[in-house]
Scaffold this active site. Structure first.
Site, PDB file in Angstrom:
ATOM      1  CG  ASN A 108      -1.974   1.016   1.216  1.00  0.00           C
ATOM      2  OD1 ASN A 108      -2.203   1.634   0.192  1.00  0.00           O
ATOM      3  ND2 ASN A 108      -2.623   1.220   2.337  1.00  0.00           N
ATOM      4  CE  LYS A 153      -2.744   5.077  -5.438  1.00  0.00           C
ATOM      5  NZ  LYS A 153      -2.103   4.104  -4.565  1.00  0.00           N
ATOM      6  CE1 TYR A 193      -3.753   8.547  -4.832  1.00  0.00           C
ATOM      7  CE2 TYR A 193      -5.800   8.735  -6.074  1.00  0.00           C
ATOM      8  CZ  TYR A 193      -5.071   8.187  -5.032  1.00  0.00           C
ATOM      9  OH  TYR A 193      -5.670   7.279  -4.203  1.00  0.00           O
TER      10      TYR A 193
END
Length: 166
Positions: free
Chosen positions: A25, A96, A92
């Site tokens: 993570n 992802k 971002y």
């Protein structure tokens, strides 16, 4: 960054004898749209959100395979923004989306090599900064429908399953 991952895996193996599971993570974000994003912000976001996850996958799968037992390289959390996008968090969202593709590829690799790893990405339940900021505004109101259509179109790959992982 690779050295940090190698150290972490070595420490886990020393403390617990082997590595059986890895929660991979990582995430950082900057509120910058496409014309605003700087090289520095782009590179920092890629390094943390994508390259860091890559090293975790690569080294984690190798370490789990060494013990010869079923294991899991799980989870590689990837925000729903990797599918839906957000104009204010360009880098971002790009990282992802990349993590989602990397996770599918890692699951396929594990299946091809008959490695008993479960590689799952968990994008459907993670609502990150953009949802907290705007809630499910009208421009984002159909994100659940989009995710359902994606899952129906390729359920095995969307869940990270590959032939050897069932």
């Amino acid at each position: 960054m690779r050295e940090s991952w190698e150290e972490a895996i070595k420490l886990a193996k020393e403390r617990f004898g082997e590595l059986n599971i890895l929660i991979n993570n990582a995430g950082t974000s900057y509120r910058e749209s496409l014309p605003e994003i700087s090289d520095e912000t782009w590179n920092k976001t890629i390094a943390t959100n994508q390259t860091g996850v890559f090293y975790g996958m690569q080294l984690g799968i190798e370490a789990i395979a060494e013990n010869g037992k079923p294991g899991a390289v799980s989870q590689h959390p990837a925000s729903v923004d990797g599918i839906v996008g957000d104009s204010e968090f360009f880098a971002y969202c790009a990282t992802k989306a990349a993590v989602q593709a990397m996770t599918r590829c890692a699951a396929l690799y594990c299946g091809e090599k008959r490695l008993r790893h479960t590689c799952k990405r968990s994008s459907s339940g993670i609502h990150t900064h953009s949802y907290g900021r705007r809630g499910c505004s009208s421009e984002r109101s159909d994100h659940r429908g989009i995710l359902q259509r994606i899952r129906r179109s390729s359920p095995d790959r969307q869940n990270g399953n590959a032939a050897g992982n069932r």
